[in-house]
Design a protein around this motif. Structure first.
Motif, PDB file in Angstrom:
ATOM      1  N   THR A 174       0.813  -1.212   0.000  1.00 31.76           N
ATOM      2  CA  THR A 174       0.000   0.000   0.000  1.00 31.76           C
ATOM      3  C   THR A 174       0.850   1.267   0.000  1.00 31.76           C
ATOM      4  OG1 THR A 174      -0.132  -0.033   2.421  1.00 31.76           O
ATOM      5  CG2 THR A 174      -1.913  -1.108   1.197  1.00 31.76           C
ATOM      6  N   LYS A 175       0.261   2.310  -0.559  1.00 32.28           N
ATOM      7  CA  LYS A 175       0.828   3.651  -0.460  1.00 32.28           C
ATOM      8  C   LYS A 175      -0.315   4.625  -0.252  1.00 32.28           C
ATOM      9  CE  LYS A 175       1.188   4.007  -5.525  1.00 32.28           C
ATOM     10  NZ  LYS A 175       2.132   4.263  -6.644  1.00 32.28           N
ATOM     11  N   HIS A 176       0.004   5.874   0.029  1.00 32.75           N
ATOM     12  CA  HIS A 176      -1.029   6.859   0.312  1.00 32.75           C
ATOM     13  C   HIS A 176      -1.874   7.119  -0.942  1.00 32.75           C
ATOM     14  CE1 HIS A 176       2.148   8.485   3.301  1.00 32.75           C
ATOM     15  NE2 HIS A 176       1.458   7.496   3.835  1.00 32.75           N
ATOM     16  N   LEU A 177      -3.170   7.241  -0.736  1.00 34.41           N
ATOM     17  CA  LEU A 177      -4.027   7.660  -1.831  1.00 34.41           C
ATOM     18  C   LEU A 177      -3.794   9.146  -2.122  1.00 34.41           C
ATOM     19  CD1 LEU A 177      -6.309   6.744  -3.744  1.00 34.41           C
ATOM     20  CD2 LEU A 177      -7.937   7.555  -2.032  1.00 34.41           C
ATOM     21  N   LEU A 178      -3.570   9.920  -1.069  1.00 35.06           N
ATOM     22  CA  LEU A 178      -3.355  11.362  -1.221  1.00 35.06           C
ATOM     23  C   LEU A 178      -2.397  11.832  -0.132  1.00 35.06           C
ATOM     24  CD1 LEU A 178      -4.507  13.859  -2.848  1.00 35.06           C
ATOM     25  CD2 LEU A 178      -6.004  14.224  -0.873  1.00 35.06           C
ATOM     26  N   ASP A 179      -1.254  12.388  -0.516  1.00 33.17           N
ATOM     27  CA  ASP A 179      -0.318  12.941   0.463  1.00 33.17           C
ATOM     28  C   ASP A 179      -0.888  14.232   1.047  1.00 33.17           C
ATOM     29  OD1 ASP A 179       1.478  10.915   0.003  1.00 33.17           O
ATOM     30  OD2 ASP A 179       2.706  12.074  -1.392  1.00 33.17           O
ATOM     31  N   VAL A 180      -0.859  14.349   2.370  1.00 34.87           N
ATOM     32  CA  VAL A 180      -1.443  15.543   2.996  1.00 34.87           C
ATOM     33  C   VAL A 180      -0.482  16.288   3.918  1.00 34.87           C
ATOM     34  CG1 VAL A 180      -3.807  14.655   2.879  1.00 34.87           C
ATOM     35  CG2 VAL A 180      -2.427  14.172   4.903  1.00 34.87           C
ATOM     36  N   TYR A 181       0.609  15.649   4.316  1.00 38.95           N
ATOM     37  CA  TYR A 181       1.502  16.316   5.272  1.00 38.95           C
ATOM     38  C   TYR A 181       2.929  15.811   5.101  1.00 38.95           C
ATOM     39  CZ  TYR A 181       3.336  17.989   9.761  1.00 38.95           C
ATOM     40  OH  TYR A 181       4.073  18.612  10.729  1.00 38.95           O
ATOM     41  N   LYS A 182       3.847  16.747   4.961  1.00 35.32           N
ATOM     42  CA  LYS A 182       5.267  16.404   4.904  1.00 35.32           C
ATOM     43  C   LYS A 182       5.966  17.039   6.095  1.00 35.32           C
ATOM     44  CE  LYS A 182       5.850  15.578  -0.033  1.00 35.32           C
ATOM     45  NZ  LYS A 182       6.599  15.911  -1.255  1.00 35.32           N
ATOM     46  N   GLU A 183       6.641  16.212   6.840  1.00 32.07           N
ATOM     47  CA  GLU A 183       7.294  16.650   8.057  1.00 32.07           C
ATOM     48  C   GLU A 183       8.499  17.535   7.745  1.00 32.07           C
ATOM     49  OE1 GLU A 183       6.962  13.948  11.929  1.00 32.07           O
ATOM     50  OE2 GLU A 183       8.368  13.278  10.431  1.00 32.07           O
ATOM     51  N   LYS A 184       8.614  18.662   8.445  1.00 35.67           N
ATOM     52  CA  LYS A 184       9.780  19.528   8.311  1.00 35.67           C
ATOM     53  C   LYS A 184      10.863  19.050   9.275  1.00 35.67           C
ATOM     54  CE  LYS A 184       7.247  23.677   6.906  1.00 35.67           C
ATOM     55  NZ  LYS A 184       6.891  25.075   7.250  1.00 35.67           N
ATOM     56  N   ASP A 188      23.348  25.537  17.422  1.00 35.25           N
ATOM     57  CA  ASP A 188      22.746  26.077  16.204  1.00 35.25           C
ATOM     58  C   ASP A 188      21.563  25.211  15.820  1.00 35.25           C
ATOM     59  OD1 ASP A 188      24.775  28.070  15.790  1.00 35.25           O
ATOM     60  OD2 ASP A 188      26.092  26.491  15.035  1.00 35.25           O
ATOM     61  N   LEU A 189      20.539  25.841  15.251  1.00 36.48           N
ATOM     62  CA  LEU A 189      19.365  25.116  14.787  1.00 36.48           C
ATOM     63  C   LEU A 189      18.920  25.750  13.473  1.00 36.48           C
ATOM     64  CD1 LEU A 189      17.167  22.937  15.634  1.00 36.48           C
ATOM     65  CD2 LEU A 189      15.822  24.880  16.436  1.00 36.48           C
ATOM     66  N   PHE A 190      18.874  24.952  12.407  1.00 34.25           N
ATOM     67  CA  PHE A 190      18.448  25.533  11.141  1.00 34.25           C
ATOM     68  C   PHE A 190      17.660  24.512  10.318  1.00 34.25           C
ATOM     69  CE2 PHE A 190      22.874  24.129  10.870  1.00 34.25           C
ATOM     70  CZ  PHE A 190      22.859  23.255   9.784  1.00 34.25           C
ATOM     71  N   PRO A 191      16.726  24.998   9.495  1.00 36.99           N
ATOM     72  CA  PRO A 191      15.873  24.089   8.715  1.00 36.99           C
ATOM     73  C   PRO A 191      16.644  23.401   7.611  1.00 36.99           C
ATOM     74  CG  PRO A 191      15.449  26.368   8.103  1.00 36.99           C
ATOM     75  CD  PRO A 191      16.387  26.413   9.279  1.00 36.99           C
ATOM     76  N   LEU A 192      16.209  22.189   7.301  1.00 36.70           N
ATOM     77  CA  LEU A 192      16.815  21.416   6.215  1.00 36.70           C
ATOM     78  C   LEU A 192      15.966  21.537   4.949  1.00 36.70           C
ATOM     79  CD1 LEU A 192      17.801  18.194   8.186  1.00 36.70           C
ATOM     80  CD2 LEU A 192      19.305  20.059   7.476  1.00 36.70           C
ATOM     81  N   GLU A 193      16.604  21.431   3.817  1.00 37.13           N
ATOM     82  CA  GLU A 193      15.910  21.565   2.537  1.00 37.13           C
ATOM     83  C   GLU A 193      15.005  20.366   2.258  1.00 37.13           C
ATOM     84  OE1 GLU A 193      15.783  23.943   0.204  1.00 37.13           O
ATOM     85  OE2 GLU A 193      16.958  25.313   1.445  1.00 37.13           O
ATOM     86  N   TYR A 194      15.439  19.180   2.664  1.00 38.94           N
ATOM     87  CA  TYR A 194      14.636  17.996   2.368  1.00 38.94           C
ATOM     88  C   TYR A 194      13.611  17.749   3.469  1.00 38.94           C
ATOM     89  CZ  TYR A 194      17.754  15.502   5.606  1.00 38.94           C
ATOM     90  OH  TYR A 194      18.464  15.101   6.721  1.00 38.94           O
ATOM     91  N   ALA A 195      12.500  17.132   3.096  1.00 38.65           N
ATOM     92  CA  ALA A 195      11.419  16.880   4.049  1.00 38.65           C
ATOM     93  C   ALA A 195      11.627  15.544   4.751  1.00 38.65           C
ATOM     94  CB  ALA A 195      10.081  16.877   3.324  1.00 38.65           C
ATOM     95  N   GLY A 196      10.946  15.402   5.855  1.00 38.11           N
ATOM     96  CA  GLY A 196      10.988  14.149   6.596  1.00 38.11           C
ATOM     97  C   GLY A 196       9.917  13.195   6.078  1.00 38.11           C
ATOM     98  N   GLU A 197       9.284  12.481   6.983  1.00 37.61           N
ATOM     99  CA  GLU A 197       8.285  11.482   6.609  1.00 37.61           C
ATOM    100  C   GLU A 197       7.053  12.146   6.002  1.00 37.61           C
ATOM    101  OE1 GLU A 197       6.094   7.547   8.588  1.00 37.61           O
ATOM    102  OE2 GLU A 197       7.309   8.890   9.830  1.00 37.61           O
ATOM    103  N   THR A 198       6.473  11.504   5.011  1.00 36.02           N
ATOM    104  CA  THR A 198       5.238  11.984   4.391  1.00 36.02           C
ATOM    105  C   THR A 198       4.064  11.172   4.917  1.00 36.02           C
ATOM    106  OG1 THR A 198       6.410  12.623   2.379  1.00 36.02           O
ATOM    107  CG2 THR A 198       4.035  12.338   2.201  1.00 36.02           C
ATOM    108  N   PHE A 199       2.977  11.876   5.261  1.00 36.73           N
ATOM    109  CA  PHE A 199       1.760  11.227   5.745  1.00 36.73           C
ATOM    110  C   PHE A 199       0.648  11.471   4.735  1.00 36.73           C
ATOM    111  CE2 PHE A 199       4.336  12.071   9.444  1.00 36.73           C
ATOM    112  CZ  PHE A 199       4.211  10.920  10.207  1.00 36.73           C
ATOM    113  N   GLY A 200      -0.268  10.520   4.620  1.00 35.85           N
ATOM    114  CA  GLY A 200      -1.318  10.677   3.621  1.00 35.85           C
ATOM    115  C   GLY A 200      -2.642  10.090   4.061  1.00 35.85           C
ATOM    116  N   LEU A 201      -3.697  10.539   3.380  1.00 35.27           N
ATOM    117  CA  LEU A 201      -5.040  10.045   3.643  1.00 35.27           C
ATOM    118  C   LEU A 201      -5.341   8.886   2.692  1.00 35.27           C
ATOM    119  CD1 LEU A 201      -7.704  10.558   5.225  1.00 35.27           C
ATOM    120  CD2 LEU A 201      -8.481  11.830   3.217  1.00 35.27           C
ATOM    121  N   GLY A 202      -6.021   7.888   3.192  1.00 35.55           N
ATOM    122  CA  GLY A 202      -6.393   6.751   2.370  1.00 35.55           C
ATOM    123  C   GLY A 202      -5.192   5.904   1.994  1.00 35.55           C
ATOM    124  N   ARG A 203      -5.465   4.739   1.432  1.00 38.74           N
ATOM    125  CA  ARG A 203      -4.414   3.838   0.980  1.00 38.74           C
ATOM    126  C   ARG A 203      -4.833   3.211  -0.349  1.00 38.74           C
ATOM    127  NH1 ARG A 203      -2.717   6.376   4.604  1.00 38.74           N
ATOM    128  NH2 ARG A 203      -1.671   5.676   6.507  1.00 38.74           N
TER     129      ARG A 203
END
Length: 368
Positions: free
Chosen positions: A125-135, A231-246
């Motif tokens: 399974t994979k997400h039917l629709l991606d809804v959130y990407k972790e920063k 030091d704390l700074f944002p990264l260009e790449y995203a973390g885990e992706t969460f999605g609705l449905g499968r």
């Protein structure tokens, strides 16, 4: 008898289904009650109806965990003679706290939609629709060599350094730090107005956005310095992706008729609604628990042969038929699959916590 409070249980649930995953229109988390109350017994339910509250009272439950929120929108008054007001009054009088995990539990990994797919043996399974990407953020902290182990452990225990299925991931390099304590300071190393050189470790790790405050707090608590250099700074790449449905595949192709029967047997329902040619061969299956008719086109776009969701309306069903997408509507109530799964999750987290599953059927529909 457990020695934990409701807030501890809420934190554990939010590790599974973080509140940030919920849709903006949703109302998840504490509904009624207090995080500070000591938990005596928990009951898991799909809905919070008066009959469920009566069951909780009868079983000496003081925490109800529901999938569907009791309070979706803000209320302007509590009329105890109204249906909802009567429920709220009973909950307050009997000191029963209510917590809801709704769309966040739908979207979460191993949440409602994954549970439905697992029950139906839908694989890959994979997400039917991606809804959130972790920063993600990169945290760099400078630690005296003598205390590097304890700071590293504190960071990892607070949730920093999670990469895939690995935890406590850091990179360390050695160097020398310099500083001069000023008047009014109480330095861990060195003397006021004298330049100090210390063997230090530069420690780097990754932190999820939602966990930054917790990790920084743990770091500062474990660090020996009065003022921590980091030091704390944002990264260009995203973390885990969460999605609705499968969406995934059955092990082998079967007819829509046969798969519909499998859905009935799996969820112990007497009948369901089907759109499409019952002799059609199906293998690729999309699933959205609850009401998912708005995602018809997404299911078709991703190549689904059949789409399982509840609350399908007439015109959306016609649209699915015209686009050649089979529909199986087993109703909204199959989301009750979350009850046993939530009980299992909590008993694994808290060995001595009494947890029961509600036996009240809150499905408003019957078929004759």
């Amino acid at each position: 008898m457990s020695n934990i409070n409701h807030g501890t249980i809420f934190n554990a649930l939010e590790n599974w289904a973080p509140k940030r995953l919920a849709y903006g229109w949703d109302n998840v988390g504490l509904q009624i009650g207090s995080t500070l109350t000591k938990t005596t017994k928990v009951m898991i339910t799909l809905d919070v109806l008066e009959s469920v509250v009566d069951e909780a009272i009868e079983n000496d439950v003081n925490l109800l965990i529901a999938h569907h929120p009791l309070l979706f929108k803000s209320i302007k008054n509590i009329d105890v003679h109204s249906i909802k007001g009567k429920v709220i009054e009973k909950l307050i009088k009997h000191d029963i706290t209510v917590y809801a995990a709704h769309t966040n539990l739908d979207i979460a990994k191993n949440g409602v939609n994954d549970l439905l797919c697992e029950a139906l043996e839908i694989k890959a399974t994979k997400h039917l629709l991606d809804v959130y990407k972790e920063k993600l953020f990169k945290l760099i902290v400078f630690v005296p060599k003598t205390h590097s182990d304890q700071v590293r452990e504190a960071l990892g225990n607070a949730g920093a350094g999670h990469i895939g299925n690995y935890s406590h991931c850091t990179f360390q390099s050695k160097g020398q730090g310099t500083f001069m304590p000023q008047e009014g300071t109480n330095p861990f190393i060195g003397r006021t107005k004298e330049l100090e050189m210390v063997d230090e470790v530069k420690m780097e790790t990754v932190v999820q956005e939602n966990n930054v405050a917790k990790v920084l707090s743990a770091m500062k608590k474990a660090h020996p310095y009065e003022e921590v250099a980091y030091d704390l700074f944002p990264l260009e790449y995203a973390g885990e992706t969460f999605g609705l449905g499968r969406i995934g595949s059955l092990q082998e192709t079967i007819t829509l008729q046969a798969f519909s029967e499998k859905v009935k047997q799996t969820f112990h329902i007497d009948c369901l609604r089907v759109v499409g040619d019952l002799t059609k061969q199906v293998k690729k299956v999309a699933v959205v628990g609850g009401s998912g008719e708005k995602f018809l086109h997404q299911a078709k776009k991703m190549g689904a042969d059949v789409y399982i969701t509840g609350d399908m309306t007439f015109h959306h069903a016609q649209e699915a038929l015209e686009m050649g997408l089979a529909i199986i509507d087993p109703g909204h109530y199959i989301e009750e699959i979350m009850k046993k799964a939530t009980k299992l999750y909590l008993t694994n987290q808290f060995a001595n916590l009494p947890v029961i599953v509600s036996n009240t059927n809150t499905n408003p529909f019957q078929f004759i």
